[in-house]
Design an enzyme around this catalytic site. Structure first.
Site, PDB file in Angstrom:
ATOM      1  CB  CYS A 128      -0.949  -0.070   1.199  1.00 40.11           C
ATOM      2  SG  CYS A 128      -2.113   1.285   1.392  1.00 40.11           S
ATOM      3  CG  ASP A 181      -5.520  -0.967  -6.283  1.00 37.74           C
ATOM      4  OD1 ASP A 181      -6.161   0.020  -5.889  1.00 37.74           O
ATOM      5  OD2 ASP A 181      -4.474  -1.358  -5.737  1.00 37.74           O
ATOM      6  CG  HIS A 213      -5.614  -0.916  -2.366  1.00 40.58           C
ATOM      7  ND1 HIS A 213      -4.421  -0.657  -2.998  1.00 40.58           N
ATOM      8  CD2 HIS A 213      -5.461  -0.483  -1.092  1.00 40.58           C
ATOM      9  CE1 HIS A 213      -3.588  -0.083  -2.148  1.00 40.58           C
ATOM     10  NE2 HIS A 213      -4.197   0.032  -0.985  1.00 40.58           N
TER      11      HIS A 213
END
Length: 248
Positions: A128, A181, A213
């Site tokens: 991330c 994502d 994601h």
């Protein structure tokens, strides 16, 4: 379940590493025998939480000395809950390329001076926000053993985009992103791959169909996609074993 869940009991705990911007807490997980290779695990947007600590322990179970630096050390926030998305955005937005390079270099110095593990035997693996941080570190630090990026937003667009620095990367690089994502749309994936290709970087880019994601974060069941996560981890382990083979 895949071998990503191999979590042998390993000595763990927090240490303090000095940086140019003050002391930084680092979560450390040691393997059960002396390690000649290391991995720096870079946090999601929520800090060095239980999930990131678990990833460090998984790496230790595979023979790596794993260190997860607290990239929030400048503001003292620590960790936030996964529901606190609005609160984390300004925090990660405040961490630009220079701060990331400073912190990763501090961990590398610690590894070299205190553990005898050089940068060439150290990988950086980020998730991330930490994915963006890992890519950023690769553009600002030469001689890393390998870099693995899991779904890192902000590499190709945003205030801290560093895709234009791809020419500086000299470490083998592996990227993982879900096709669904929303934080890394297809055009940004293409921009990253194009910049790395133009730079003649040694890289792999893997897109996981149907995954979104944080698809490898098993601490977030509504986002976790087990088959994609297992494939991504299998590729990651093979990539690191290729570039940082374990001593016999």
């Amino acid at each position: 379940m895949s071998d990503q869940h191999n979590t042998l009991a390993t000595p763990t705990g927090w240490i303090i590493v000095p940086t140019a911007d003050g002391p930084m807490r680092v979560y450390r997980a040691r393997p059960d025998r002396p390690a000649d290779r290391a991995v720096i695990v870079l946090q999601e947007a929520f800090g060095v939480n239980d999930h990131i600590q678990d990833i460090a322990r998984r790496y230790a179970a595979r023979g790596f000395l794993a260190l997860a630096p607290d990239l929030f050390h400048r503001n003292g926030v620590g960790t936030l809950a996964y529901e606190q998305h609005a609160e984390v955005m300004p925090l990660i937005g405040a961490i630009g390329p220079d701060a990331i390079v400073t912190d990763v270099e501090a961990v590398l110095t610690h590894l070299a001076e205190r553990e005898g593990v050089p940068a060439s035997r150290t990988a950086v693996n980020g998730f991330c926000f930490g994915g963006r941080a890992a890519f950023t570190a690769a553009t600002g630090i030469s001689g890393l053993g390998a870099v693995v990026v899991f779904y890192g937003p902000g590499i190709a667009a945003g205030p801290h985009a560093v895709v234009d620095r791809a020419k500086n990367i000299d470490a083998p690089l592996q990227l993982h992103v879900g096709s669904q994502d929303p934080t890394i749309p297809a055009e940004q994936v293409a921009a990253i791959e194009g910049a790395l290709t133009a730079a003649e970087a040694d890289f792999e880019s893997h897109v996981y169909g149907g995954a979104g994601h944080a698809f490898a974060c098993d601490a977030r069941p509504h986002m976790y996609v087990e088959h994609s996560a297992a494939t991504a981890w299998r590729r990651t382990h093979a990539f690191l074993d290729k570039h940082l083979p374990q001593a016999a």
